[in-house]
Design an enzyme around this catalytic site. Structure first.
Site, PDB file in Angstrom:
ATOM      1  N   TYR A  46      -0.187  -1.053  -1.706  1.00 52.61           N
ATOM      2  CA  TYR A  46       0.841  -0.567  -0.769  1.00 52.61           C
ATOM      3  C   TYR A  46       0.806   0.960  -0.698  1.00 52.61           C
ATOM      4  O   TYR A  46       0.812   1.547   0.395  1.00 52.61           O
ATOM      5  CB  TYR A  46       2.196  -1.046  -1.249  1.00 52.61           C
ATOM      6  N   SER A  52       6.413   5.569   3.938  1.00 50.04           N
ATOM      7  CA  SER A  52       7.147   5.105   2.759  1.00 50.04           C
ATOM      8  C   SER A  52       7.242   6.218   1.724  1.00 50.04           C
ATOM      9  O   SER A  52       6.493   7.205   1.795  1.00 50.04           O
ATOM     10  CB  SER A  52       6.378   3.918   2.146  1.00 50.04           C
TER      11      SER A  52
HETATM   12  P1  NAP Z   1      10.599  -6.940   6.037  1.00 52.21           P
HETATM   13  O1  NAP Z   1      12.048  -7.212   6.067  1.00 52.21           O
HETATM   14  O2  NAP Z   1       9.712  -7.679   5.086  1.00 52.21           O
HETATM   15  O3  NAP Z   1      10.009  -7.102   7.538  1.00 52.21           O
HETATM   16  C1  NAP Z   1       8.649  -6.960   7.731  1.00 52.21           C
HETATM   17  C2  NAP Z   1       8.356  -7.323   9.165  1.00 52.21           C
HETATM   18  O4  NAP Z   1       6.952  -7.222   9.373  1.00 52.21           O
HETATM   19  C3  NAP Z   1       8.764  -8.749   9.507  1.00 52.21           C
HETATM   20  O5  NAP Z   1       9.307  -8.791  10.816  1.00 52.21           O
HETATM   21  C4  NAP Z   1       7.432  -9.495   9.508  1.00 52.21           C
HETATM   22  O6  NAP Z   1       7.442 -10.538  10.429  1.00 52.21           O
HETATM   23  C5  NAP Z   1       6.488  -8.408  10.003  1.00 52.21           C
HETATM   24  N1  NAP Z   1       5.077  -8.641   9.669  1.00 52.21           N
HETATM   25  C6  NAP Z   1       4.519  -8.671   8.443  1.00 52.21           C
HETATM   26  N2  NAP Z   1       3.199  -8.893   8.550  1.00 52.21           N
HETATM   27  C7  NAP Z   1       2.922  -9.031   9.875  1.00 52.21           C
HETATM   28  C8  NAP Z   1       1.743  -9.282  10.629  1.00 52.21           C
HETATM   29  N3  NAP Z   1       0.560  -9.441  10.048  1.00 52.21           N
HETATM   30  N4  NAP Z   1       1.841  -9.346  11.966  1.00 52.21           N
HETATM   31  C9  NAP Z   1       3.040  -9.201  12.575  1.00 52.21           C
HETATM   32  N5  NAP Z   1       4.213  -8.963  11.938  1.00 52.21           N
HETATM   33  C10 NAP Z   1       4.127  -8.876  10.594  1.00 52.21           C
HETATM   34  O7  NAP Z   1      10.334  -5.395   5.716  1.00 52.21           O
HETATM   35  P2  NAP Z   1      11.225  -4.102   5.983  1.00 52.21           P
HETATM   36  O8  NAP Z   1      11.889  -3.713   4.708  1.00 52.21           O
HETATM   37  O9  NAP Z   1      12.028  -4.284   7.218  1.00 52.21           O
HETATM   38  O10 NAP Z   1      10.060  -3.028   6.234  1.00 52.21           O
HETATM   39  C11 NAP Z   1       9.598  -2.738   7.537  1.00 52.21           C
HETATM   40  C12 NAP Z   1       8.589  -1.618   7.393  1.00 52.21           C
HETATM   41  O11 NAP Z   1       9.192  -0.519   6.689  1.00 52.21           O
HETATM   42  C13 NAP Z   1       7.363  -1.995   6.573  1.00 52.21           C
HETATM   43  O12 NAP Z   1       6.219  -1.341   7.091  1.00 52.21           O
HETATM   44  C14 NAP Z   1       7.676  -1.443   5.181  1.00 52.21           C
HETATM   45  O13 NAP Z   1       6.506  -1.170   4.434  1.00 52.21           O
HETATM   46  C15 NAP Z   1       8.393  -0.187   5.549  1.00 52.21           C
HETATM   47  N6  NAP Z   1       9.267   0.368   4.519  1.00 52.21           N
HETATM   48  C16 NAP Z   1      10.268  -0.390   3.996  1.00 52.21           C
HETATM   49  C17 NAP Z   1      11.122   0.210   3.048  1.00 52.21           C
HETATM   50  C18 NAP Z   1      12.265  -0.514   2.411  1.00 52.21           C
HETATM   51  O14 NAP Z   1      12.806  -0.010   1.411  1.00 52.21           O
HETATM   52  N7  NAP Z   1      12.671  -1.699   2.897  1.00 52.21           N
HETATM   53  C19 NAP Z   1      10.935   1.541   2.682  1.00 52.21           C
HETATM   54  C20 NAP Z   1       9.862   2.242   3.234  1.00 52.21           C
HETATM   55  C21 NAP Z   1       9.051   1.642   4.166  1.00 52.21           C
HETATM   56  P3  NAP Z   1       7.003 -12.042  10.010  1.00 52.21           P
HETATM   57  O15 NAP Z   1       6.641 -12.052   8.564  1.00 52.21           O
HETATM   58  O16 NAP Z   1       8.205 -12.850  10.323  1.00 52.21           O
HETATM   59  O17 NAP Z   1       5.850 -12.356  10.874  1.00 52.21           O
HETATM   60  C1  GCO Z   2       8.880  -0.884  -4.169  1.00 49.15           C
HETATM   61  C2  GCO Z   2       9.643  -0.874  -2.869  1.00 49.15           C
HETATM   62  C3  GCO Z   2       9.238   0.350  -2.056  1.00 49.15           C
HETATM   63  C4  GCO Z   2       9.927   0.338  -0.730  1.00 49.15           C
HETATM   64  C5  GCO Z   2       9.589   1.532   0.075  1.00 49.15           C
HETATM   65  C6  GCO Z   2       9.987   2.821  -0.565  1.00 49.15           C
HETATM   66  O1  GCO Z   2       8.450  -1.960  -4.599  1.00 49.15           O
HETATM   67  O2  GCO Z   2       8.741   0.217  -4.728  1.00 49.15           O
HETATM   68  O3  GCO Z   2       9.423  -2.057  -2.135  1.00 49.15           O
HETATM   69  O4  GCO Z   2       7.864   0.366  -1.884  1.00 49.15           O
HETATM   70  O5  GCO Z   2       9.540  -0.781  -0.002  1.00 49.15           O
HETATM   71  O6  GCO Z   2       8.252   1.554   0.461  1.00 49.15           O
HETATM   72  O7  GCO Z   2       9.841   3.828   0.407  1.00 49.15           O
END
Ligand code: NAP
Ligand code: GCO
Length: 266
Positions: free
Chosen positions: A160, A147
């Site tokens: 986080y 992230s």
């Molecule tokens: P999201 O839409 O909230 O999806 C998260 C996924 O993780 C869902 O499929 C959820 O499934 C699953 N999950 C959560 N806790 C779990 C557990 N204990 N066991 C199994 N599955 C679990 O999030 P996203 O935005 O796609 O993010 C995916 C990844 O990218 C995360 O690691 C997040 O930190 C990272 N990330 C996101 C962003 C962003 O801007 N969106 C940026 C940087 C990094 P269920 O809850 O349905 O079980």
């Molecule tokens: C926040 C956002 C970010 C993104 C991502 C950025 O609250 O700042 O959720 O944390 O999820 O991790 O890379």
């Protein structure tokens, strides 16, 4: 080997955790398009059913498994079932993750621990479950979804940021400890990607104006837009494929330039 062949994943089994929707789903779709067989997990049957229908609409015969990645016994069973259904895991994406946005002094210890459990301890658990088989078969790929908060802090995301910073170092340590077995462990560091995880930060205001955080991120991103889950597809296939066999311990930031930019002058 023709250079484009280096990006093929034919015959490989890829597990993408938390790939029922969001970033995980988009990366799993890309891996499938490159030839991989896809396994994914989530925690709810309703999400699983919806996801299986979405994968089928894309022509992907993904296998879904109910599994909480923080539970070692469930993860052991998950890896065993995937082995039985598809074959041993060649490629692991530790994507499952949550965030809690609470000022640190107001956050319960249990809330802090829950975020760290899912975002850092679970990648340890799942990686530990697949590495022995990868060693036996002569190698494998592990990609941890880091992230911006692997590098930067901000208000309300202490758990986080601690977890994602730790995940960057876990990535480097797996690379260090198992690189000799032809296991490459790298990270993808998404910028601000429009998913349900941050939908609350993009909701328009009552008067129809942009959410302040939405404007903030656009001013911090040279690309002047939020990313989409599909923006991560190329990085996912690259780090899962032979094209990255000499890349190890690296976090590839897919952030539209955020980490390079001081931010647009107000
Ligand atoms: P999201 O839409 O909230 O999806 C998260 C996924 O993780 C869902 O499929 C959820 O499934 C699953 N999950 C959560 N806790 C779990 C557990 N204990 N066991 C199994 N599955 C679990 O999030 P996203 O935005 O796609 O993010 C995916 C990844 O990218 C995360 O690691 C997040 O930190 C990272 N990330 C996101 C962003 C962003 O801007 N969106 C940026 C940087 C990094 P269920 O809850 O349905 O079980
Ligand atoms: C926040 C956002 C970010 C993104 C991502 C950025 O609250 O700042 O959720 O944390 O999820 O991790 O890379």
């Amino acid at each position: 080997m023709h250079i484009l062949e280096q990006f093929r994943l034919d015959g490989k089994v890829a597990l993408v955790t938390g790939a029922a929707y969001g970033i995980g789903f988009a990366m799993a779709e890309a891996l499938a398009q490159a030839g991989a067989k896809i396994a994914f997990n989530c925690r709810s049957q309703s999400n699983m059913d919806r996801a299986l229908a979405m994968y089928a609409e894309k022509g992907i015969d993904a296998r879904g498994y109910l599994c909480d990645v923080t539970d070692e016994a469930q993860v052991a069973q998950l890896i065993e079932e995937i082995g039985r259904d598809l074959g041993p895991v060649d490629i692991l994406f530790n994507n499952a993750g949550i965030i809690k946005r609470i000022p640190m002094t107001e956050m319960d210890c249990a809330e802090f621990r829950q975020v760290v459990d899912i975002d850092l301890v679970a990648p340890f658990i799942v990686s530990k479950a697949v590495i022995p088989g990868m060693i036996e078969r002569g190698g494998g790929k592990i990609v941890n979804i880091c992230s911006m908060m692997s590098e930067l802090g901000r208000e309300t995301v202490s758990a986080y940021a601690a977890a994602k910073g730790g995940l960057k170092m876990l990535t480097r340590n797996i690379a260090s400890e198992y690189g000799a077995y032809n296991i490459q462990c790298n990270g993808i560091g998404p910028g601000y990607i429009a998913t349900q995880q941050n939908a609350v930060l993009r909701e328009p205001q009552a008067d129809g104006s942009k959410h302040p955080f939405d404007s903030f991120i656009l001013a911090k991103t040279p690309a002047a837009r939020w990313g989409t889950p599909e923006d991560l597809a190329g990085a996912a296939v690259f780090l899962a494929s032979p094209a990255s066999d000499f890349i190890n311990g690296h976090v590839l930031y897919v952030d539209g330039g955020i980490l390079a930019y001081i931010g647009k002058q107000p």
